[in-house]
Design an enzyme around this catalytic site. Sequence first.
Site, short mmCIF file in Angstrom:
data_model
loop_
_atom_site.label_atom_id
_atom_site.label_comp_id
_atom_site.label_asym_id
_atom_site.label_seq_id
_atom_site.Cartn_x
_atom_site.Cartn_y
_atom_site.Cartn_z
N PRO A 10 0.79 -1.23 0.00
CA PRO A 10 0.00 0.00 0.00
C PRO A 10 0.83 1.28 0.00
CG PRO A 10 -0.09 -1.09 2.14
CD PRO A 10 0.56 -2.05 1.19
N ASN A 11 0.32 2.25 -0.72
CA ASN A 11 0.88 3.60 -0.82
C ASN A 11 2.14 3.68 -1.66
OD1 ASN A 11 -1.11 4.95 0.86
ND2 ASN A 11 -0.22 3.80 2.55
N ARG A 18 5.16 10.89 -2.39
CA ARG A 18 4.93 10.60 -0.98
C ARG A 18 6.22 10.73 -0.16
NH1 ARG A 18 4.77 4.44 1.17
NH2 ARG A 18 4.08 4.91 3.29
N TYR A 23 11.26 8.19 1.07
CA TYR A 23 11.11 7.26 -0.05
C TYR A 23 11.71 7.75 -1.37
CZ TYR A 23 7.92 5.43 3.43
OH TYR A 23 7.39 4.96 4.61
N ASN A 75 7.81 -5.78 -1.36
CA ASN A 75 7.83 -4.70 -0.37
C ASN A 75 6.40 -4.63 0.16
OD1 ASN A 75 7.81 -2.43 1.16
ND2 ASN A 75 8.86 -1.12 -0.33
N ALA A 78 3.27 -0.93 4.58
CA ALA A 78 2.75 -0.93 5.96
C ALA A 78 2.31 -2.32 6.40
CB ALA A 78 1.59 0.06 6.06
N GLU A 99 12.57 -9.63 0.93
CA GLU A 99 11.80 -8.49 1.43
C GLU A 99 12.61 -7.22 1.18
OE1 GLU A 99 11.05 -8.95 5.64
OE2 GLU A 99 10.44 -6.86 5.88
N HIS A 101 12.67 -2.87 1.50
CA HIS A 101 12.12 -1.58 1.94
C HIS A 101 13.01 -0.48 1.41
CE1 HIS A 101 9.35 -3.63 4.55
NE2 HIS A 101 10.36 -4.37 4.97
N ARG A 108 13.80 4.18 11.98
CA ARG A 108 12.55 4.95 12.05
C ARG A 108 11.78 4.56 13.32
NH1 ARG A 108 9.60 4.77 6.47
NH2 ARG A 108 8.49 6.49 7.48
C1 DQA Z 1 8.33 0.80 3.55
C2 DQA Z 1 8.50 0.98 5.05
C3 DQA Z 1 7.20 0.77 5.77
O1 DQA Z 1 7.36 0.95 7.17
C4 DQA Z 1 6.16 1.78 5.30
O2 DQA Z 1 4.91 1.55 5.92
C5 DQA Z 1 6.04 1.82 3.82
C6 DQA Z 1 7.23 1.68 2.99
C7 DQA Z 1 9.63 1.15 2.78
O3 DQA Z 1 9.71 0.78 1.60
O4 DQA Z 1 10.52 1.81 3.31
O5 DQA Z 1 4.96 2.07 3.29
O6 DQA Z 1 8.03 -0.55 3.28
#
Ligand code: DQA
Length: 146
Positions: A10-11, A18, A23, A75, A78, A99, A101, A108
């Site tokens: 998501p997002n 964003r 990011y 990825n 959240a 995985e 990120h 963080r």
């Molecule tokens: C994320 C890190 C997560 O904590 C966050 O909720 C994201 C992006 C990253 O790519 O750094 O949406 O996965």
Amino acid sequence: MRKIMVIHGPNLNLLGVREPEHYGHTSLERINHQLAEVSRAQGIALETFQSNSEEQIVGCIQRLFDSPVDFIIINPAAFTHTSIAIRDALSAVGIPFIEVHLSNVFAREPFRHHSYFTDKALGLICGLGPYGYELALAAALHYLES
Ligand code: DQA
């Protein structure tokens, strides 16, 4: 032909817009394009999927029973910190995954330090921005060749 699935949570459709301090400025389209180019050059079939919905991501993983891939790069965004359902779907299909990120989640908020995926993953790449996806793809190719 080897197949790799890249799943974005998501997002991540908002990448580039964003919170660039976390990011960066690269769009998801750009990241996917870059991965597609590398894959093409390596003779790998790459599929990408993004959803803001946990149900859709579980569905995408479950469909791999019928159309399997050799490797998953994910990825979970959240959902990393919340989703037993996506973790269980990955365990169900039993396909190796990395995985990724973009941000260094360990630098963080404390709630980002826990992942429901890392102990099941072949490896974890975080904090390297979009380059992390390229490293994951290189690692996936290395894994599939060895
Ligand atoms: C994320 C890190 C997560 O904590 C966050 O909720 C994201 C992006 C990253 O790519 O750094 O949406 O996965």
